[in-house]
Write a protein that holds these residues in place. Structure first.
Motif, PDB file in Angstrom:
ATOM      1  N   UNK A 381      -0.867 -52.432 -42.304  1.00 28.72           N
ATOM      2  CA  UNK A 381      -0.638 -53.190 -41.080  1.00 28.72           C
ATOM      3  C   UNK A 381      -1.108 -54.630 -41.303  1.00 28.72           C
ATOM      4  N   UNK A 382      -0.553 -55.540 -40.498  1.00 25.92           N
ATOM      5  CA  UNK A 382      -0.979 -56.935 -40.532  1.00 25.92           C
ATOM      6  C   UNK A 382      -0.469 -57.628 -39.282  1.00 25.92           C
ATOM      7  N   UNK A 383      -0.903 -58.874 -39.121  1.00 31.34           N
ATOM      8  CA  UNK A 383      -0.492 -59.688 -37.971  1.00 31.34           C
ATOM      9  C   UNK A 383       0.618 -60.620 -38.400  1.00 31.34           C
ATOM     10  N   UNK A 384       1.556 -60.854 -37.500  1.00 27.71           N
ATOM     11  CA  UNK A 384       2.692 -61.728 -37.761  1.00 27.71           C
ATOM     12  C   UNK A 384       2.643 -62.913 -36.816  1.00 27.71           C
ATOM     13  N   UNK A 385       3.292 -63.990 -37.168  1.00 30.66           N
ATOM     14  CA  UNK A 385       3.378 -65.127 -36.223  1.00 30.66           C
ATOM     15  C   UNK A 385       4.065 -64.698 -34.935  1.00 30.66           C
ATOM     16  N   UNK A 386       3.657 -65.330 -33.861  1.00 34.21           N
ATOM     17  CA  UNK A 386       4.235 -64.988 -32.577  1.00 34.21           C
ATOM     18  C   UNK A 386       3.513 -63.848 -31.897  1.00 34.21           C
ATOM     19  N   UNK A 387       2.230 -63.631 -32.252  1.00 42.22           N
ATOM     20  CA  UNK A 387       1.400 -62.598 -31.617  1.00 42.22           C
ATOM     21  C   UNK A 387       2.028 -61.226 -31.724  1.00 42.22           C
ATOM     22  N   UNK A 388       2.474 -60.894 -32.929  1.00 42.52           N
ATOM     23  CA  UNK A 388       3.024 -59.569 -33.191  1.00 42.52           C
ATOM     24  C   UNK A 388       2.177 -58.849 -34.230  1.00 42.52           C
ATOM     25  N   UNK A 389       2.110 -57.524 -34.098  1.00 37.81           N
ATOM     26  CA  UNK A 389       1.402 -56.678 -35.063  1.00 37.81           C
ATOM     27  C   UNK A 389       2.410 -55.769 -35.730  1.00 37.81           C
ATOM     28  N   UNK A 390       2.318 -55.704 -37.047  1.00 42.94           N
ATOM     29  CA  UNK A 390       3.251 -54.876 -37.827  1.00 42.94           C
ATOM     30  C   UNK A 390       2.483 -53.721 -38.479  1.00 42.94           C
ATOM     31  N   UNK A 391       3.001 -52.499 -38.250  1.00 40.09           N
ATOM     32  CA  UNK A 391       2.479 -51.290 -38.908  1.00 40.09           C
ATOM     33  C   UNK A 391       3.640 -50.697 -39.688  1.00 40.09           C
ATOM     34  N   UNK A 392       3.418 -50.387 -40.963  1.00 39.74           N
ATOM     35  CA  UNK A 392       4.518 -49.861 -41.770  1.00 39.74           C
ATOM     36  C   UNK A 392       4.081 -48.605 -42.518  1.00 39.74           C
ATOM     37  N   UNK A 393       5.058 -47.723 -42.733  1.00 39.75           N
ATOM     38  CA  UNK A 393       4.892 -46.510 -43.546  1.00 39.75           C
ATOM     39  C   UNK A 393       5.981 -46.558 -44.603  1.00 39.75           C
ATOM     40  N   UNK A 394       5.581 -46.679 -45.863  1.00 36.17           N
ATOM     41  CA  UNK A 394       6.528 -46.868 -46.956  1.00 36.17           C
ATOM     42  C   UNK A 394       6.356 -45.747 -47.978  1.00 36.17           C
ATOM     43  N   UNK A 395       7.459 -45.146 -48.393  1.00 37.16           N
ATOM     44  CA  UNK A 395       7.394 -44.080 -49.392  1.00 37.16           C
ATOM     45  C   UNK A 395       8.367 -44.377 -50.524  1.00 37.16           C
ATOM     46  N   UNK A 396       8.168 -43.707 -51.647  1.00 35.90           N
ATOM     47  CA  UNK A 396       9.065 -43.830 -52.804  1.00 35.90           C
ATOM     48  C   UNK A 396       9.860 -42.544 -52.978  1.00 35.90           C
ATOM     49  N   UNK A 397      10.292 -41.963 -51.853  1.00 37.42           N
ATOM     50  CA  UNK A 397      10.962 -40.663 -51.872  1.00 37.42           C
ATOM     51  C   UNK A 397      12.454 -40.757 -52.124  1.00 37.42           C
ATOM     52  N   UNK A 398      13.186 -39.824 -51.501  1.00 36.10           N
ATOM     53  CA  UNK A 398      14.619 -39.677 -51.788  1.00 36.10           C
ATOM     54  C   UNK A 398      15.467 -40.752 -51.134  1.00 36.10           C
ATOM     55  N   UNK A 399      14.914 -41.432 -50.109  1.00 32.37           N
ATOM     56  CA  UNK A 399      15.698 -42.455 -49.433  1.00 32.37           C
ATOM     57  C   UNK A 399      16.670 -41.888 -48.420  1.00 32.37           C
ATOM     58  N   UNK A 400      17.327 -42.794 -47.709  1.00 30.93           N
ATOM     59  CA  UNK A 400      18.255 -42.415 -46.641  1.00 30.93           C
ATOM     60  C   UNK A 400      19.587 -43.096 -46.909  1.00 30.93           C
ATOM     61  N   UNK A 401      20.664 -42.365 -46.782  1.00 27.21           N
ATOM     62  CA  UNK A 401      21.996 -42.932 -46.990  1.00 27.21           C
ATOM     63  C   UNK A 401      22.286 -44.012 -45.947  1.00 27.21           C
ATOM     64  N   UNK A 402      23.144 -44.956 -46.340  1.00 29.06           N
ATOM     65  CA  UNK A 402      23.465 -46.069 -45.460  1.00 29.06           C
ATOM     66  C   UNK A 402      24.093 -45.590 -44.161  1.00 29.06           C
ATOM     67  N   UNK A 403      24.989 -44.578 -44.245  1.00 30.31           N
ATOM     68  CA  UNK A 403      25.638 -44.088 -43.029  1.00 30.31           C
ATOM     69  C   UNK A 403      24.669 -43.350 -42.115  1.00 30.31           C
TER      70      UNK A 403
END
Length: 908
Positions: A381-403
């Protein structure tokens, strides 16, 4: 209900078509539904008023713009025409004033519309009167008015017809009183103008009728659609209320199930291993059901417009770390690295801790599901300009198809895992997460690439540290406490008892349900075998808990083989030879129905029993399973007694079928042996009868034959006393006697075969050489290819074997003599030692023989030659000689290709 609505809608459409078949819209409206008619009249009045206002302004502007036409066409009448136009415009504005004053009166609006058209046509008729009557070109204005008003105003058939008739009447009257009608060409011009006005009127009337029908049908359809939409909204509201009520009602009994299970698990240390495992399965799946109920409850509350968010300010660092720690054991159990990348500066957030926790937990458990062993998951997580907070969950798994990315946040939509497998759940987790984030005033986004992983990002309004009122180490809300075990919530009841009086009694159980994850990919893909028994049962089930449950039940009675999918179905069946196969319908890759058809396509598997395990209760699914070859199907949920009883019955049936199949096979084998024995007996009786007959013939014919032969020899000694004819006759008699003697010799060999005990050792090639010399006449012109080793020693009666070789060579020579002359005639004779026996092969490239002849060639007296050329005893005698020496003789032949006799002879 949807079907009923669509049926009503179709009925309404059909009704409107029937109504539209009427000749006049006004008459049809009188017979329509009163409620629908009133609504249509109100909507039609509003439409008429709006269109009439536009029509008045267009008429006024057009009327004033016509001054330019007057100036160029009739400049001498410009003042008079201008006055008519001013009066018409004034009348139109009076109509506009009346319309604005009372626009809801349907009668007034209809009257004003007709008045507007008549005012315009009266103005044009006045212009016609003053500028030439029938010869005036201003009659075209009447056409323009009729066409414009019929297109712009929503008139009916009657209104349009009335305006057209009145317009033609006033035009005719004006031309008549003007007087030009009686001038030269006046009537022709008048008729021309009236004709075109009338044609325009017909077009307007017909167009008005069709437009009126179309307007009514369109309104009727939209009206009914609105009614159906209203009913659907009411039903949707009822559905939402039902879900809300049912989820509330289900939470209490589920909590009471979890409580006693937890008590038993904590207080009974000496539980049987099987009982303990079953309790763990029951607890885990109760938590799964509780999680689903909680999600449905949140969804229904948000559908009703309830604000489920209760915001508080807290520090994000320790909050997220506690949530990650609560699911770290799930990642560790699967072999996935889970780490936290914290922001260096303190980040504060104003949000609902419980709802945001549900969102983050959903993203984490999804990441664990779809991340392969050895890969990693990163939370930060971190702070962004414009008084926004970002929380992310990132994996190196199988991924998701575009459709799939475009629909991943839709309710009840599920993304398939690796190999097309479908993970547990109903597809509401991400939809709920997105709506919860939206209620916080934030956004939930996803970016993914197949094979490389996915990143989910939560964007929320942030809070400055100075404005938060919180110190670095403080928080207004208690940090969420993780569940310590995914299979058992060890502190559920203790925490519930320690909670405040106003709190929910099983709050921790509800929160622990969000951390429950049964991951298929964490289970071993290996094939497991357990239990012992007379029968083997193969279970193919991808649900780990269901697999353990079924496997535990069956292993007490049978040898149980368990597999997650049917990829190695052929190997499983071939290796373990199961008598019964239990297939789950929903399997990754190929489903149970496909596997069932594959098994039934093999004839070797026809006695194996197949049971389909499914949660589908519709009749079509049952029929599909039976058509695919399933012997039975088991509906979820099922009892252990039902499972064991069905399998026992099917296995007993399988045993009976196998025994019946074996008995049928033994019976067929016995019948074949009886038929062979019967054929041998018949052949033996034939041979015995022929032997007896031959013995009698030999005894009766031998002595007279000797007398005749001796007399012929005496006559030959004194042949000089005879003339040439007599000596020729005598030679014929001797030749016939020799042939009779040969026949008698064959009969003697057949009737009195020498015993194999009277034997001697001899070299095979010596006997064959003697036979070849004796048959030199029959084999003249034939290429003999002989491959006989000099050391092949045979034990037997030398004269009998010579008889066999002579017969085979003679037959081969005759076969070659009968074939075509262009072919090179060859006889191949070869012998080799093999397994203590000598295999002797006679092969010629003669005429060969068809199958029906080949099958009877060793029968006594069977011959295909003409009368006088043989008795059919040669090969029969040969077989008798060979078999008496412990050997065998067989023949293979193709017509016009070859004939091959194969003999096996015991080695000396």
């Amino acid at each position: 209900m949807a079907l009923a609505h669509s049926g009503n809608f179709a009925d309404g459409t059909a009704e409107s078509r029937d109504l539209a078949a009427g000749p006049i819209l006004g008459e049809r409206l009188e017979s329509s539904d009163p409620e629908l008619l009133d609504a249509y009249k109100q909507a039609d009045t509003v439409r008429r008023a709006s269109r009439l206002r536009i029509g008045i302004w267009i008429s006024a502007v057009g009327m004033l713009a016509g001054v330019t036409l007057d100036y160029f066409v009739y400049p001498e009448h410009i003042l008079r025409l201008f006055l008519i136009r001013i009066l018409a415009v004034a009348a139109l504005f009076i109509l506009l004033f009346l319309l604005n004053a009372e626009r809801r009166s349907r009668t007034l609006v209809k009257g004003l519309g007709i008045s507007m058209a008549l005012i315009d046509n009266l103005a044009f008729t006045a212009m016609v009167f003053f500028v030439g009557g029938a010869f005036s070109s201003y009659y075209a204005g009447i056409n323009l008015v009729l066409l414009g008003m019929s297109v712009l105003l929503p008139w009916t058939f009657r209104e349009t017809l009335w305006v057209c008739v009145v317009s033609i009447a006033i035009y005719s009257f004006a031309c008549l009183i003007e007087g030009g009608l009686f001038q030269t060409g006046g009537f022709s011009a008048f008729f021309n103008n009236v004709f075109f006005i009338a044609i325009t009127g017909v077009i307007c009337v017909v167009s008005a009728e069709f437009q009126a029908r179309a307007r009514f049908q369109d309104f009727e359809l939209r009206h009914r659609l609105d009614m159906h939409n209203q009913k659907l909204q009411e039903l949707d509201k009822l559905k939402t209320n039902f879900f809300s009520n049912i989820t509330h009602e289900l939470r209490t009994p589920l909590a009471l199930i979890l409580g006693p299970i937890d008590t038993v698990l904590k207080r009974c240390d000496n539980l049987d291993e099987r009982v303990h495992e079953n309790l763990i399965v029951a607890q885990r799946n109760s938590l799964r059901l509780l999680k689903l109920i909680n999600d449905l409850l949140d969804l229904t509350r948000m559908e009703q417009g309830d604000n489920v968010i209760s915001k508080k300010r807290f520090k994000l660092h320790s909050y997220v770390e506690e949530i990650v720690d609560s699911v770290r054991h799930l990642a560790t159990g699967k072999g996935v690295a889970l780490r936290v990348d914290a922001s260096a500066e303190p980040v504060y957030l104003e949000a609902d801790p419980a709802r945001l926790e549900k969102v983050i937990l959903n993203l984490l458990t999804n990441a664990i599901k779809f991340t392969r062993r050895g890969d990693s998951i990163r939370v930060g997580w971190d702070s962004l300009p414009g008084a926004q907070t970002r929380i992310f969950v990132e994996d190196s798994g199988v991924g998701i198809k575009q459709e799939d990315q475009a629909r991943i946040f839709d309710r009840f939509y599920q993304v398939s895992g690796e190999g097309g497998s479908r993970e547990q759940g109903v597809g509401i987790g991400l939809a709920l997460a997105k709506e919860l984030v939206a209620q916080h005033g934030g956004e939930l986004e996803v970016s993914s690439e197949v094979g490389k992983g996915s990143r989910f990002t939560i964007l929320l309004p942030g809070v400055n540290a100075l404005d938060s009122g919180l110190s670095d180490g403080g928080s207004e809300v208690p940090e969420p406490r993780p569940a310590e075990d995914s299979q058992a919530v060890d502190e559920v009841k203790d925490r519930a008892e320690a909670s405040a009086a106003g709190s929910q009694p099983f709050l921790e159980a509800f929160r622990s349900a969000d951390r429950t994850l049964v991951n298929r990919n964490s289970e071993s893909d290996e094939i497991t075998v357990s239990g012992t028994g007379k029968h083997t049962v193969l279970v193919i089930e991808d649900e780990p808990d269901m697999m353990r449950y079924i496997g535990g039940l069956l292993s007490e009675h049978y040898k149980t083989v368990r597999a997650r999918d049917g990829r190695n179905l052929a190997y499983l069946v071939e290796t373990y030879q199961p008598q019964l196969i239990l297939l789950d319908w929903m399997l990754p890759g190929r489903d149970g129905l496909t596997l069932c058809r594959e098994i039934r396509s093999q004839r070797d598997h026809d006695t194996r029993k197949i049971v389909m395990l499914t949660a589908r209760v519709d009749e079509e699914s049952k029929v599909l399973a039976l058509e695919a070859g399933a012997d039975d199907f088991l509906l979820k949920p099922f009892s252990s007694i039902e499972l064991i009883t069905r399998i026992d019955n099917l296995l007993r049936s399988s045993e009976l079928q196998a025994e019946l199949k074996q008995s049928n096979q033994e019976l067929r084998n016995t019948l074949e042996k009886l038929q062979q024995t019967e054929a041998h007996l018949i052949q033996s009786e034939k041979i015995n009868a022929l032997g007896s007959l031959s013995a009698g013939l030999l005894h009766e014919i031998n002595n007279p034959l000797n007398y005749v032969f001796s007399g012929v020899q005496l006559l030959e000694m004194d042949s000089s006393a005879f003339d040439a004819n007599t000596r020729e006759v005598l030679a014929d008699i001797k030749e016939g006697l020799v042939r009779v003697n040969d026949v008698m010799r064959d009969l003697k060999t057949f009737a009195y075969p020498e015993k194999p005990g009277q034997v001697s050792d001899f070299l095979l090639h010596e006997v064959f050489e003697s036979a070849r010399k004796l048959t030199s006449k029959e084999t003249m012109g034939v290429d003999l290819k002989i491959e006989l080793s000099d050391d092949l020693m045979v034990e037997g009666q030398k004269t009998q074997w010579m008889h066999v070789f002579v017969n085979l060579l003679t037959n081969a020579g005759k076969a070659l003599e009968a074939c075509c002359s262009e072919r090179e005639k060859t006889i191949e004779v070869s012998a080799k030692r093999q397994d203590g026996r000598i295999t002797l092969v006679f092969r010629d490239n003669g005429v060969g023989m068809p199958d029906e002849v080949r099958q009877r060639v060793f029968e006594p007296f069977f011959t295909t030659r003409d009368v006088g050329q043989g008795m059919g005893m040669g090969l029969s005698v040969c077989r008798t000689i060979v078999e008496n020496h412990g050997g065998t003789i067989s023949v293979e032949s193709e017509p016009d290709q070859h004939t091959t006799f194969t003999l096996t002879i015991p080695v000396s």
